[in-house]
Design a protein around this motif. Structure first.
Motif, PDB file in Angstrom:
ATOM      1  N   GLU A 165       0.936  -1.332   0.383  1.00 53.18           N
ATOM      2  CA  GLU A 165      -0.330   0.007  -0.161  1.00 53.18           C
ATOM      3  C   GLU A 165       1.201   1.278   0.188  1.00 53.18           C
TER       4      GLU A 165
ATOM      5  N   SER B   5       2.232   1.918  -3.517  1.00 50.99           N
ATOM      6  CA  SER B   5       0.989   2.301  -4.553  1.00 50.99           C
ATOM      7  C   SER B   5       1.141   3.752  -3.950  1.00 50.99           C
ATOM      8  N   ARG B   6       0.881   4.582  -2.716  1.00 48.97           N
ATOM      9  CA  ARG B   6       0.510   5.566  -2.313  1.00 48.97           C
ATOM     10  C   ARG B   6       1.710   6.425  -2.760  1.00 48.97           C
TER      11      ARG B   6
ATOM     12  N   THR C 230       3.647   6.708  -5.717  1.00 46.49           N
ATOM     13  CA  THR C 230       3.571   6.984  -6.946  1.00 46.49           C
ATOM     14  C   THR C 230       2.367   8.416  -6.816  1.00 46.49           C
ATOM     15  N   GLN C 231       1.654   8.686  -5.776  1.00 45.73           N
ATOM     16  CA  GLN C 231       0.563   9.941  -5.387  1.00 45.73           C
ATOM     17  C   GLN C 231       1.854  10.853  -4.999  1.00 45.73           C
ATOM     18  N   VAL C 232       2.764  10.870  -4.756  1.00 44.33           N
ATOM     19  CA  VAL C 232       3.475  11.684  -3.117  1.00 44.33           C
ATOM     20  C   VAL C 232       4.008  13.059  -4.526  1.00 44.33           C
ATOM     21  N   GLY C 233       4.436  14.320  -4.793  1.00 49.50           N
ATOM     22  CA  GLY C 233       5.021  14.913  -5.723  1.00 49.50           C
ATOM     23  C   GLY C 233       5.862  15.672  -5.215  1.00 49.50           C
TER      24      GLY C 233
END
Length: 59
Positions: free
Chosen positions: A44, A47-48, A50-53
């Motif tokens: 998890e 997966s998360r 990849t959403q961190v900028g």
């Protein structure tokens, strides 16, 4: 003297309570804890991620 132990607790709050109780007696002068993730938690987190900028310096 340095020592290491591995504990399993039902949740992080329960383990924090044990760590606080052990260190509050004064016999432990320094205490570090590291939370270990299950395989599912690790998947998890990956997966998360990849959403961190995040951008490295200079990028």
């Amino acid at each position: 003297m340095t020592g290491f132990t591995l504990w399993e607790a039902p949740d992080n709050v329960s383990m924090a309570a044990v760590a606080l109780a052990l260190s509050s007696g004064g016999a432990i002068s320094s205490l570090d804890t590291t939370v270990l993730l299950t395989v599912d938690e690790t998947m998890e987190a990956m997966s998360r991620a990849t959403q961190v900028g995040y951008r490295p310096p200079g990028a």
